[in-house]
Scaffold this active site. Structure first.
Site, PDB file in Angstrom:
ATOM      1  N   ASP A  80      52.788 -28.598  73.665  1.00  0.00           N
ATOM      2  CA  ASP A  80      51.446 -28.660  73.079  1.00  0.00           C
ATOM      3  C   ASP A  80      51.492 -28.325  71.585  1.00  0.00           C
ATOM      4  OD1 ASP A  80      51.922 -25.966  73.389  1.00  0.00           O
ATOM      5  OD2 ASP A  80      50.093 -25.541  74.530  1.00  0.00           O
ATOM      6  N   SER A  81      52.718 -28.063  71.072  1.00  0.00           N
ATOM      7  CA  SER A  81      52.909 -27.988  69.615  1.00  0.00           C
ATOM      8  C   SER A  81      52.507 -29.305  68.971  1.00  0.00           C
ATOM      9  CB  SER A  81      54.370 -27.670  69.281  1.00  0.00           C
ATOM     10  OG  SER A  81      55.243 -28.555  69.960  1.00  0.00           O
ATOM     11  N   ASP A 134      53.920 -29.460  78.843  1.00  0.00           N
ATOM     12  CA  ASP A 134      53.046 -28.281  78.798  1.00  0.00           C
ATOM     13  C   ASP A 134      51.702 -28.537  79.448  1.00  0.00           C
ATOM     14  OD1 ASP A 134      54.377 -26.189  77.521  1.00  0.00           O
ATOM     15  OD2 ASP A 134      53.896 -26.935  75.512  1.00  0.00           O
ATOM     16  N   LYS A 179      55.180 -26.745  82.299  1.00  0.00           N
ATOM     17  CA  LYS A 179      55.380 -25.435  81.655  1.00  0.00           C
ATOM     18  C   LYS A 179      54.026 -24.758  81.442  1.00  0.00           C
ATOM     19  CE  LYS A 179      56.978 -24.890  77.188  1.00  0.00           C
ATOM     20  NZ  LYS A 179      55.905 -24.152  76.503  1.00  0.00           N
ATOM     21  N   GLU A 222      52.182 -20.817  80.178  1.00  0.00           N
ATOM     22  CA  GLU A 222      52.445 -19.625  79.365  1.00  0.00           C
ATOM     23  C   GLU A 222      51.814 -18.389  79.994  1.00  0.00           C
ATOM     24  OE1 GLU A 222      51.158 -20.209  75.332  1.00  0.00           O
ATOM     25  OE2 GLU A 222      52.329 -22.050  75.090  1.00  0.00           O
ATOM     26  N   GLU A 281      60.305 -17.069  73.893  1.00  0.00           N
ATOM     27  CA  GLU A 281      60.062 -17.376  72.472  1.00  0.00           C
ATOM     28  C   GLU A 281      59.894 -16.097  71.661  1.00  0.00           C
ATOM     29  OE1 GLU A 281      57.087 -20.358  71.622  1.00  0.00           O
ATOM     30  OE2 GLU A 281      57.089 -19.871  69.486  1.00  0.00           O
TER      31      GLU A 281
HETATM   32  O1  KIV Z   1      54.845 -26.440  72.515  1.00  0.00           O
HETATM   33  C1  KIV Z   1      56.016 -26.220  72.170  1.00  0.00           C
HETATM   34  O2  KIV Z   1      56.600 -26.912  71.324  1.00  0.00           O
HETATM   35  C2  KIV Z   1      56.712 -25.094  72.787  1.00  0.00           C
HETATM   36  C3  KIV Z   1      58.064 -24.722  72.243  1.00  0.00           C
HETATM   37  C4  KIV Z   1      57.912 -23.967  70.975  1.00  0.00           C
HETATM   38  C5  KIV Z   1      58.883 -23.975  73.225  1.00  0.00           C
HETATM   39  O3  KIV Z   1      56.211 -24.495  73.687  1.00  0.00           O
END
Ligand code: KIV
Length: 266
Positions: free
Chosen positions: A43-44, A82, A110, A112, A179
């Site tokens: 989600d970056s 994510d 994934k 969090e 992280e």
């Molecule tokens: O969203 C993302 O890019 C991440 C990485 C920084 C692990 O969660």
């Protein structure tokens, strides 16, 4: 093709593996050619693709769209996607939104957080969806942390992170992402759990490494985090291309020359 079994074998054998974030087809193809083991549709993308200041505005529709782009274009890597901010706040949301990502082509979803995720992890795993739990600096909680800060530096918070890691693995998590935690703590957690651990800003002891693709190609907006290395500039001495940078990253992680002590936190 890389599967969870491949990563488990890598952990057992001590073979370091790679992960990069990716959001579109062309880069996914180049990552396949460079034999990047796992791809994260992170989600970056809220920051590097959409121009937001955080990951919070990213929606499940955004994630599904980008996951489908990658799944069509890379048939070798294990694909992690994510679940975005607040899309797994309830068990029902977690189930419905994981289904959307898995049907778009993800192999693992994934999420969090820590031990509060145990019920979600168990339910999804039992329903055929492997989970990766992202611990430490979890960007979806930036407003709770009051900024992007290294986590687990005090004895109490380190103990809590270790307990969270053990709890989510016990609940069925197939992978962990750590992280921005001190390298020593990352080593302790990696040795304490029997699933592969992927690190970013967590030192060299984790089983795998992940970077945001734009960062490792030298495209950083603002301050460069210490865990980032520009592999495209390094690749000028070999094959100066994006694929060359991906291949150099893979080689550096495999042989243990990345990350260095300068890329980690104490
Ligand atoms: O969203 C993302 O890019 C991440 C990485 C920084 C692990 O969660």
């Amino acid at each position: 093709m890389t599967t969870l079994s491949t990563l488990n074998k890598f952990k057992k054998d001590g073979t370091k593996f790679t992960c990069l974030t990716c959001y579109d087809a062309m880069f996914a193809r180049l990552m396949q050619q460079a034999e990047i083991d796992t791809i994260l549709i992170g989600d970056s993308l809220g920051m590097v693709v959409q121009g937001h200041d955080s990951t919070l505005p990213v929606t499940i529709e955004d994630m599904t769209y980008h996951t489908a782009n990658i799944a069509r274009s890379n048939k070798q890597a294990l694909i992690l996607a994510d679940l975005p901010f607040m899309s797994y706040a309830t068990l029902n949301d977690a189930i419905a939104n994981s289904r959307a990502l898995m049907q778009a082509g993800a192999h693992v979803i994934k999420i969090e957080g820590g031990s509060e995720l145990c019920e979600i992890v168990t339910t999804l795993t039992q329903a055929g969806t492997p989970t990766c739990v992202h611990l430490g600096l979890t960007p979806q909680s930036v407003n709770v942390f009051g900024g992007y800060k290294v986590q687990g530096r005090s004895e109490d918070s380190a103990d809590e992170l270790l307990a969270d890691a053990k709890a989510v693995v016990e609940a069925g998590a197939a992978l962990l992402v750590l992280e921005c935690v001190p390298a020593k703590l990352a080593q302790t957690i990696t040795q304490a759990v029997d699933v592969p651990v992927i690190g970013i800003g967590a030192g060299a002891s984790t089983d795998g490494q992940v970077l945001v693709m734009h960062d490792m190609l030298g495209m950083v907006h603002g301050r460069v985090p210490r865990f980032v290395h520009d592999f495209l500039t390094d690749a000028r001495n070999t094959e100066h291309s994006i694929e060359g940078a991906f291949a150099l990253y893979r080689q550096s992680v495999r042989e243990g020359s990345f990350p260095t002590a300068e890329n980690q936190f104490d």
